[in-house]
Enzyme design. Sequence first.
Site: not given
Length: 251
Positions: A203-204
């Site tokens: 996600h990051e």
Amino acid sequence: MESILFCAALFLSHSFAVPVDPRHTAQQVLQGYLDKFYPSVLKGGPHLEEQIREMQKFFHLTVTGTLTKETEEVMNQPRCGVPDVAGASQSAPRWGRNVLTYRINRYTRDLPSQTVDRIIKQAFQVWSDVTPLVFRKTSRPADIEISFAYGAHGDSSAFDGRGGILAHAFPPGQGTGGDAHFDESERWSEYNREVNLFLVAAHEFGHSLGLQHSSVRGALMYPSYSYQNPQRFKLSNDDTQKIQRLYGKKK
């Protein structure tokens, strides 16, 4: 308004994504959360009720402008520290090249470094599988600097301890651009225990590549954390389409 502040007072006994000073009022706590994740795009800032409506629309909740139980439940979920709504002047940035380097500066104590290396590589592969992007690990200064840190760690976005904010990353650019930071107060795991590192890292790194949060439940770029088996992970169509708009399809 009184009902909003009454419900906001309940946050003082919960874990959520804005550090709480006991001297703060319930309104300051609620406003702090909304200002962090739903910053004003209007000069002078929207009213509290308008920000709540903005959040409820994003998460597809019943739009009331008041702090309902389902809204409170969403606000108390572990999540990414990046705002859900970007400022009006922000456009989707991207790297101007397809070969990017990354470096892990500080490892978590929860997992062996070799395990972290493998998980981080797998998280980058989520994006390289659907684009022409290539990621190379290096021991020299890199495009994407990765670290695990406690509390204040030098970027004006302090972590808040276990729960609440799990990690955050910066969009492509100079300086901290592309960098990804993970809260070392969390218990990081490669399985369904505490917080799964692969899911959060993937996600990051979406943010590191220029993606913003998605309001599509089940998308990797959805801001709230939920577990799914990494062995059966598949990037959603929403994520795939958005990253390919920035970098094109894999040839």
